[in-house]
Design a protein around this motif. Structure first.
Motif, short mmCIF file in Angstrom:
data_model
loop_
_atom_site.label_atom_id
_atom_site.label_comp_id
_atom_site.label_asym_id
_atom_site.label_seq_id
_atom_site.Cartn_x
_atom_site.Cartn_y
_atom_site.Cartn_z
N ARG B 285 -37.15 -35.49 4.44
CA ARG B 285 -38.38 -35.31 5.21
C ARG B 285 -38.33 -35.97 6.59
O ARG B 285 -39.38 -36.32 7.14
CB ARG B 285 -39.57 -35.87 4.42
CG ARG B 285 -39.72 -35.18 3.07
CD ARG B 285 -40.90 -35.70 2.28
NE ARG B 285 -40.93 -35.04 0.97
CZ ARG B 285 -41.87 -35.24 0.07
NH1 ARG B 285 -42.85 -36.08 0.32
NH2 ARG B 285 -41.83 -34.61 -1.10
N THR B 286 -37.15 -36.16 7.14
CA THR B 286 -37.11 -36.87 8.43
C THR B 286 -37.09 -35.93 9.63
O THR B 286 -37.43 -36.33 10.73
CB THR B 286 -35.85 -37.77 8.51
OG1 THR B 286 -34.72 -36.97 8.22
CG2 THR B 286 -35.95 -38.93 7.54
N ASP B 287 -36.71 -34.67 9.45
CA ASP B 287 -36.65 -33.78 10.60
C ASP B 287 -38.03 -33.57 11.21
O ASP B 287 -39.04 -33.54 10.51
CB ASP B 287 -36.06 -32.42 10.20
CG ASP B 287 -35.73 -31.57 11.42
OD1 ASP B 287 -34.59 -31.67 11.89
OD2 ASP B 287 -36.64 -30.87 11.93
N THR B 288 -38.04 -33.42 12.54
CA THR B 288 -39.30 -33.20 13.24
C THR B 288 -40.04 -31.99 12.67
O THR B 288 -41.27 -31.99 12.56
CB THR B 288 -39.05 -32.98 14.74
OG1 THR B 288 -38.15 -34.01 15.17
CG2 THR B 288 -40.32 -33.08 15.53
N GLY B 289 -39.31 -30.96 12.30
CA GLY B 289 -39.92 -29.74 11.77
C GLY B 289 -40.67 -30.00 10.48
O GLY B 289 -41.80 -29.54 10.29
N ILE B 290 -40.08 -30.78 9.61
CA ILE B 290 -40.71 -31.04 8.31
C ILE B 290 -41.84 -32.05 8.49
O ILE B 290 -42.86 -32.00 7.80
CB ILE B 290 -39.64 -31.50 7.29
CG1 ILE B 290 -40.01 -31.01 5.88
CG2 ILE B 290 -39.44 -33.01 7.28
CD1 ILE B 290 -38.84 -30.97 4.92
N ARG B 291 -41.69 -32.97 9.46
CA ARG B 291 -42.78 -33.93 9.72
C ARG B 291 -43.99 -33.20 10.30
O ARG B 291 -45.13 -33.53 10.02
CB ARG B 291 -42.31 -35.04 10.68
CG ARG B 291 -41.34 -36.02 10.02
CD ARG B 291 -41.47 -37.42 10.61
NE ARG B 291 -41.39 -37.43 12.05
CZ ARG B 291 -40.27 -37.56 12.74
NH1 ARG B 291 -39.12 -37.70 12.11
NH2 ARG B 291 -40.28 -37.55 14.05
#
Lengths: 298, 368
Positions: B285-291
């Motif tokens: 859950r670290t990618d900007t997209g998933i955040r």
């Protein structure tokens, strides 16, 4: 014509000019809007990704609210339209996802019988009102103005038999925006970016790629001689406006092309004043376009 | 099949009167390029006459056999199985072997009439019976051209290999003849993705590849979906970790061109959506997209609405948000960007009750 109006989050918070222009145009054309004031966000394609059950249940709530009003849903956004249509498709299929959404709705005292269609302003103007009737209602022909239509991906795709839920116009050769532009007395231009992506979905995650998509589309429209782009989607509007900010770095030229919401263009042709359509609420000034029509914000 | 009348066909080419029954005549324009001779690509026009129902591939073979032996294109099975004959036909990536000449000839005429009407500034003018327009054939997009319709697909293959499209399991069974079985339910999850013939049509018209050449692309992601969900593979987490990198899942811009183009009717973008969900479920859950997706979810649960400013801030973090300050300041002046939170929707309690019911069914494992 009466619709359960789903303004969507962006036109209620950020791009309010879209909501205002939509109401102005619908009033003039005799389209009654009964707002779904209790309808939640469609999920923007994001909730769909990480919590598909939640997005389906929330969109089912919106559809149930429209059903209680006894009207089909009218949105002013491509993403809202696709999200609600995809939920409608899912709820029509007899599977586990449907059962879960039905149970979640029941928890809040709602039920949905499946009788609501979802459409957006673009399709209502093109199909229900029709270009010919619109042309008759025009009081200010936008003669001499050149408009580049930008459809936005999710107005058209996924579309067609066996492909997806969007089937209002030909996915690869649509005519709706052109017909409406012509009905307003303006000229429509063809250009490479017409059916491409504005980059909004990855604006946060991959800002470079996103801005490249937006800047290239605007550049193509400028090269085709456009005075403005018109789009039926507020997310395309946001991206195409913001994407001009760093255009020099991306496409090697400065870009200053106004990006109109569809009802703003229609509203101008129906005689609305620029202030009534909130045309001053743009990142890229619409003043040069208005000057061509002999109009100002005053 | 009965012969189409002129009206049904939307206006036949000029030679229609002399044409034998059961045939189709069309003009095709091919974008030719021979690096040994040409400085740039150029259109070359051919007239073809074929049995009704003939495909674009048969038209190209007729040109190659009888008119111009130098025309280069890939083809093999003629059954939409080998995936060799992907090319852009009337601007859309398609397999030449499952695209009928009559269908795309009519499409070309309709589009020309439409364009003519738009330029004539006359709504409803034109019509399908305008002057015959050629079928336009170009090489696939997002790839360099080797010659004519033959593209260099090496990057495409490299990206496909990059997702390691083979079953991997650390669980080495002592019996070498042990058979790893899959349930019918498990098979049904991946069965759609198995249909991919790796023709490159989705990759050709992918908006993200066009804007970011290193994006892994829809074909590789569809392939990754198949292995991430295969019950005989135990490397799901590692696969999704790799796909959560810069040019993986979160670079897809959801333009749905892949779903639109797939000649095997895979809903490619829908598979990518599920792949993103699987990454989230795996705790990646670290990618900007998933955040950003998580921020939209929280915003909707709190107010029923999407809060663009907070979504962007939560997704990108303060540092990247700072780099957007000049643009943000401008947006704030026009009122396009506001830090004032959105007004909650009416009857927010209904939204929250629905959300709670979903969450309860998820935690109780009752997802039937």
């Amino acid at each position: 014509m009466r619709y359960a109006y789903f303004p969507g989050c962006v036109s209620k918070h950020g791009s309010e000019e879209l909501d205002v222009a939509t109401r102005a145009v619908c009033e003039r054309l005799g389209i009654e809007l009964d707002e779904l004031a209790a309808a939640p966000c469609c999920g923007a394609g994001d909730v769909q990704e990480i919590d598909p059950q939640l997005s389906a249940a929330l969109n089912a709530l919106t559809l149930a609210q429209a059903e209680r009003k006894g009207a089909d849903v009218l949105t002013v956004c491509n993403v809202c339209t696709l999200s609600l249509r995809q939920t409608n498709e899912l709820l029509a299929a007899d599977g586990g996802a449907r059962a879960a959404a039905v149970r979640a709705l029941a928890a809040a005292g709602w039920s949905y019988g499946g009788g609501v269609n979802v459409t957006q302003l673009l399709w209502v103007l093109w199909k229900q009102v029709g270009a010919a009737r619109l042309a008759e209602a025009v009081t200010r022909r936008l003669t001499g103005v050149v408009i580049a239509p930008f459809y936005g991906c999710q107005a058209l795709r996924p579309g067609g038999a066996g492909v997806g839920v969007n089937a209002d116009d030909a996915a690869d050769s649509p005519a709706a925006l052109e017909d409406l532009i012509l009905a307003c007395g303006a000229r429509a231009v063809d250009y490479d970016g017409r059916l491409k992506c504005c980059g909004w979905p990855i604006a946060a995650a991959r800002d470079g790629a996103s801005a490249t998509m937006a800047a290239r589309a605007v550049r193509d429209a400028v090269r085709a001689g456009a005075d403005a782009i018109v789009t039926p989607c507020p997310l395309c509007h946001t991206s195409l406006e913001a994407g001009q900010h760093g255009a020099l770095r991306i496409v090697g030229e400065e870009l200053r092309l106004p990006i109109l919401h569809l009802p703003q263009l229609i509203g101008l042709a129906l005689g609305c004043s620029p202030a009534e359509l909130r045309l001053q609420r743009h990142l890229v000034s619409t003043a040069p376009l208005l000057a061509r029509l002999g109009l100002t914000f005053a | 099949m009965p012969r189409r009348t002129k009206e049904q066909d939307g206006g036949a080419p000029p030679a229609a009167a002399e044409r034998p029954a059961g045939t189709v005549a069309a003009a095709i324009e091919v974008l030719r390029f021979d690096p040994q001779v040409d400085r740039e690509a150029h259109w070359r026009r051919y007239e073809v006459e074929l049995p009704e129902g003939a495909t674009v591939l048969e038209a190209l073979m007729q040109v190659q056999d009888h008119q111009d032996g130098s025309l280069a294109f890939r083809r093999s099975c003629r059954h939409a199985i080998c995936g060799s004959c992907g090319m852009r036909i009337n601007g859309c990536a398609r397999l030449a072997c499952n695209t009928q000449v009559a269908v795309v000839a009519q499409e070309a005429r309709r589009r020309a009439a439409q364009a003519g009407a738009a330029h004539a500034a006359q709504p409803g003018a034109g019509g399908a019976d305008a002057a015959p327009a050629p079928i336009r054939i170009e090489p696939l997009g997002n790839m360099a051209v080797i010659k004519d319709l033959i593209t260099d697909m090496s990057e495409f293959w490299q990206k496909l290999r990059g997702v390691q499209p083979w079953l991997q399991s650390l669980d080495e069974h002592p019996d070498p003849d042990y058979e790893r079985l899959m349930s019918p339910a498990g098979y049904s999850v991946i069965s759609q993705a198995l249909l991919c013939v790796e023709c490159g049509c989705c990759y050709s018209d992918c908006c993200s590849v066009e804007a970011s050449a290193d994006f892994v692309g829809p074909t590789a992601l569809a392939k990754a979906f198949r292995y991430a969900h295969d019950s005989r593979d135990d490397q799901t987490h590692r696969r999704l970790f790799d796909l959560s990198a810069e040019h993986g899942i979160w670079e897809c811009t959801r333009c749905y061109a892949c779903t639109q183009r797939c000649p095997k009717h895979l809903r490619v973008r829908e598979l990518i959506t599920q792949l993103g969900g699987l990454a989230y479920d795996e705790g990646l859950r670290t990618d900007t997209g998933i955040r950003r997706a998580a921020a939209v979810r929280s915003s909707v649960l709190a107010t029923g609405r999407l809060d663009q400013a907070r979504m962007t801030l939560a997704a990108t973090g303060p540092l990247q948000a700072l780099s957007r300050l000049p643009g943000a300041a401008h947006a704030a002046i026009t009122g396009k960007l506001t830090l004032r939170p959105p007004d909650p929707v009416e009857r927010l309690e209904d939204v929250q009750a629905v959300a709670r019911a979903v969450e309860e069914s998820q935690t109780s494992g009752d997802q039937s």
